[in-house]
Design an enzyme around this catalytic site. Structure first.
Site, mmCIF file in Angstrom:
data_model
loop_
_atom_site.group_PDB
_atom_site.id
_atom_site.type_symbol
_atom_site.label_atom_id
_atom_site.label_comp_id
_atom_site.label_asym_id
_atom_site.label_seq_id
_atom_site.Cartn_x
_atom_site.Cartn_y
_atom_site.Cartn_z
ATOM 1 N N ARG A 124 9.670 10.264 5.815
ATOM 2 C CA ARG A 124 10.788 10.022 6.464
ATOM 3 C C ARG A 124 12.020 10.854 5.816
ATOM 4 O O ARG A 124 12.679 10.650 6.543
ATOM 5 C CB ARG A 124 11.015 8.317 6.215
ATOM 6 C CG ARG A 124 10.138 7.426 6.733
ATOM 7 C CD ARG A 124 10.408 6.141 7.002
ATOM 8 N NE ARG A 124 9.131 5.203 7.361
ATOM 9 C CZ ARG A 124 8.740 4.998 8.390
ATOM 10 N NH1 ARG A 124 9.044 5.613 9.409
ATOM 11 N NH2 ARG A 124 7.649 4.057 8.179
ATOM 12 N N ASP A 150 13.167 0.916 6.056
ATOM 13 C CA ASP A 150 12.699 2.132 6.133
ATOM 14 C C ASP A 150 13.453 3.242 7.006
ATOM 15 O O ASP A 150 13.143 4.290 6.928
ATOM 16 C CB ASP A 150 11.280 2.255 6.937
ATOM 17 C CG ASP A 150 9.985 1.545 6.172
ATOM 18 O OD1 ASP A 150 10.290 1.482 4.928
ATOM 19 O OD2 ASP A 150 9.135 0.967 6.964
ATOM 20 N N LYS A 156 9.175 3.528 -2.672
ATOM 21 C CA LYS A 156 8.747 3.816 -1.424
ATOM 22 C C LYS A 156 7.805 4.961 -1.622
ATOM 23 O O LYS A 156 7.455 5.364 -2.914
ATOM 24 C CB LYS A 156 9.789 3.928 -0.337
ATOM 25 C CG LYS A 156 10.751 2.685 -0.021
ATOM 26 C CD LYS A 156 9.797 1.662 0.678
ATOM 27 C CE LYS A 156 10.623 0.253 0.866
ATOM 28 N NZ LYS A 156 9.560 -0.800 1.105
ATOM 29 N N LYS A 159 3.614 1.513 13.271
ATOM 30 C CA LYS A 159 2.787 1.516 12.125
ATOM 31 C C LYS A 159 2.165 0.167 11.467
ATOM 32 O O LYS A 159 1.010 -0.163 11.271
ATOM 33 C CB LYS A 159 3.466 2.350 10.954
ATOM 34 C CG LYS A 159 2.565 2.578 9.903
ATOM 35 C CD LYS A 159 2.732 4.169 9.229
ATOM 36 C CE LYS A 159 4.184 3.897 8.403
ATOM 37 N NZ LYS A 159 3.882 3.373 7.098
ATOM 38 N N ARG A 175 2.925 3.728 -7.087
ATOM 39 C CA ARG A 175 3.459 2.731 -6.677
ATOM 40 C C ARG A 175 3.096 1.381 -7.226
ATOM 41 O O ARG A 175 1.914 1.130 -7.417
ATOM 42 C CB ARG A 175 3.387 2.785 -5.016
ATOM 43 C CG ARG A 175 3.996 4.017 -4.439
ATOM 44 C CD ARG A 175 4.113 3.926 -3.015
ATOM 45 N NE ARG A 175 4.925 3.029 -2.591
ATOM 46 C CZ ARG A 175 5.189 2.806 -1.344
ATOM 47 N NH1 ARG A 175 4.319 3.408 -0.414
ATOM 48 N NH2 ARG A 175 5.849 1.960 -0.788
ATOM 49 N N GLY A 188 0.958 2.488 1.696
ATOM 50 C CA GLY A 188 1.325 1.461 0.771
ATOM 51 C C GLY A 188 0.928 0.190 1.526
ATOM 52 O O GLY A 188 0.417 -0.886 0.705
ATOM 53 N N GLN A 240 5.349 -6.778 2.651
ATOM 54 C CA GLN A 240 3.726 -6.449 2.411
ATOM 55 C C GLN A 240 3.261 -7.437 1.385
ATOM 56 O O GLN A 240 2.219 -7.723 1.583
ATOM 57 C CB GLN A 240 3.957 -5.054 1.615
ATOM 58 C CG GLN A 240 4.322 -3.778 2.513
ATOM 59 C CD GLN A 240 4.195 -2.669 1.968
ATOM 60 O OE1 GLN A 240 4.029 -2.360 0.762
ATOM 61 N NE2 GLN A 240 4.331 -1.535 2.914
HETATM 62 C C1 S3P Z 1 6.101 -2.866 5.692
HETATM 63 C C2 S3P Z 1 6.940 -3.348 4.680
HETATM 64 C C3 S3P Z 1 7.914 -2.522 4.191
HETATM 65 C C4 S3P Z 1 8.220 -1.113 4.540
HETATM 66 C C5 S3P Z 1 6.847 -0.465 4.928
HETATM 67 C C6 S3P Z 1 6.093 -1.452 5.708
HETATM 68 C C7 S3P Z 1 4.877 -3.598 6.148
HETATM 69 O O1 S3P Z 1 7.648 -2.665 2.707
HETATM 70 O O2 S3P Z 1 8.754 -0.281 3.601
HETATM 71 O O3 S3P Z 1 6.964 0.681 5.465
HETATM 72 O O4 S3P Z 1 4.425 -3.100 7.220
HETATM 73 O O5 S3P Z 1 4.690 -4.637 5.917
HETATM 74 P P1 S3P Z 1 7.824 -3.751 1.632
HETATM 75 O O6 S3P Z 1 7.487 -5.011 1.973
HETATM 76 O O7 S3P Z 1 7.353 -3.007 0.264
HETATM 77 O O8 S3P Z 1 9.640 -3.654 1.617
#
Ligand code: S3P
Length: 439
Positions: A394, A321, A348, A28, A129, A101, A175
């Protein structure tokens, strides 16, 4: 039944064995990034192994709404015809990120340097969020962004120019890091970001594959603004986070082993393997040797006796995750397991600490919810019962796997969002040997 019809409820019959060889859908995180970088690169980007789940389709549709031409010659193949970041156009309507997110936060960074206005919205879960963690540093770069008390909708106003910053992330978040790198690419000058602990580095790797120079030194990553990207070919590996459900399933019930093919094993993602091995898990990797932006391997797991552990804090961001399914493994491991330093799980798709604690309690597992983690006494197996997944994909899949070690049926409510990250979960779980049905 196809995964598109997945109903809001799952019922898992207790017990069973699993085995065979499986390939889970594409990653993803990498699919989102391939689309976005393709959308701001010049030329053709060819994506194979794309995750055709609802989250990545939200990103795809948002890019189309911003004027990017995209073709889908097959469900898992996408061709993005990028014309450079300057070719993006304002959409006029709000961009709907659904449950994703990652899409919302990365688009904040991508759109902040654009001269047009954008509005980002999402589903009920996403609208709750926190977005200030991205908006605040973007404002320091000169962006004009508003949130509603820190949450979506996010209003981004067209800005003539952003400038690079030197920023220390208060939370370990890939992220936020990725959003700032995307904004930095469209800003004047240099952007430097320092993380408190390593997080997934897919953006850095992929920027390199699209022709940008990204420097890394310890926990600091930096880039020069104004670099042009050119289209690239991206092979998306199977998602480690989806494989994780079957890794644990194999540890519970694969007497003769279970093979997971072509899984992404970027070390910034595989903290779960380290945690499970410390518990005594029999997990073997056959790494693929060809040069690739992202490392891949076949993963073989066998039924194992697990013992509880104290999870080292530094592993938490590398398994962020995977905690829903890890807690299922912990509930079956002999003795106590403690996770601390995992307060990020509270923001999350659901409050994953509280929702997992509630579900484990419903199945008769002794646990204590902590501010920043969970304590579990394992080894007693699971009873049966009804679990509310609170719309979190999840959580739903984790409790589905728990059925393998249950004494009674488990019913899981509110599971439609499984399709956000793992289309075809039900069919794949059945083909591996789980007795699971949608109701
Ligand atoms: C992700 C970063 C994670 C993860 C999310 C995907 C990404 O989030 O939990 O499912 O693709 O950069 P955070 O950066 O908020 O920890």
């Amino acid at each position: 039944m196809s995964s598109a019809d997945i109903r809001p409820r799952l019922r898992v019959a207790p017990g069973g064995r699993i085995g065979g060889a499986l390939t889970v859908p594409g990653d993803k995180s990498i699919s989102h990034r391939a689309l976005m970088l393709g959308g701001i690169a010049a030329g053709r980007t060819d994506i194979s192994g794309f995750l055709a789940g609802a989250d990545c389709l939200s990103t795809l549709r948002a890019l189309e709404a911003l004027g990017v031409r995209i073709e889908r010659p097959a469900p898992e193949r996408v061709v993005v015809h990028g014309a450079g970041a300057a070719a993006l156009r304002g959409s006029g309507a709000p961009l709907d990120m659904g449950n994703a997110g990652t899409a919302m936060r990365l688009f904040m960074g991508l759109l902040a340097p654009q001269p047009f206005d954008s509005v980002l919205v999402g589903d009920e879960s996403l609208m709750r969020r926190p977005m200030e963690r991205v908006a605040a540093p973007l404002r320091q770069m000169g962006a004009r962004i508003e949130t509603r008390e820190g949450r979506p909708p996010v209003h981004i106003r067209g800005t003539p120019a952003l400038h690079g910053i030197d920023f220390r992330l208060p939370v370990a978040s890939a992220q936020v890091k990725s959003a700032l790198l995307l904004a930095g690419l469209g800003a004047n000058g240099h952007t430097r970001i320092t993380e408190p602990a390593p997080t997934r580095d897919h953006t850095e790797r992929m920027l390199g594959a699209f022709g940008a120079t990204v420097e890394r030194e310890g926990l600091t990553v930096s880039l020069e603004g104004g670099q042009a990207l050119h289209g690239a070919s991206v092979r998306v590996p199977a998602d480690f986070s989806s494989a994780a459900f079957f890794i644990v399933a194999g540890l519970l019930a694969a007497e003769h082993g279970l093979l997971l093919r072509n899984v992404g094993v970027n070390p910034t993602r595989t903290g779960l393997l380290e945690m499970l091995r410390r518990m005594g898990a029999d997990i073997r990797l056959q790494p693929h040797t060809q040069e690739a932006v992202e490392p891949t391997a076949d993963i073989e797991v066998r039924k194992s006796r697990l013992s509880g552990i104290h999870v080292p804090r530094e592993l938490v961001p590398l398994a962020i995750d995977e905690f829903p399914i890890f807690f299922i493994a912990a509930a079956l491991a002999e003795g106590e397991t403690t996770v601390r330093g995992a307060e990020e799980l509270r923001v999350k798709e659901s409050d994953r600490l509280a929702v997992m604690a509630e579900g484990l309690t419903a199945l008769g597992v002794e646990n204590h919810l902590l501010d920043d983690g969970l304590w579990i006494r394992g080894g007693g197996g699971f009873g049966g019962g009804r679990i509310d997944s609170h719309g979190d994909h999840r959580i739903a899949m984790a409790f589905a796997i728990a059925g393998l070690a249950a004494r009674e049926p488990i019913e899981i409510l509110d599971v439609a969002n499984v399709a956000t990250s793992f289309p075809g979960f039900l069919e794949l779980a059945r083909s591996a040997g789980l007795s699971i049905e949608a109701r």
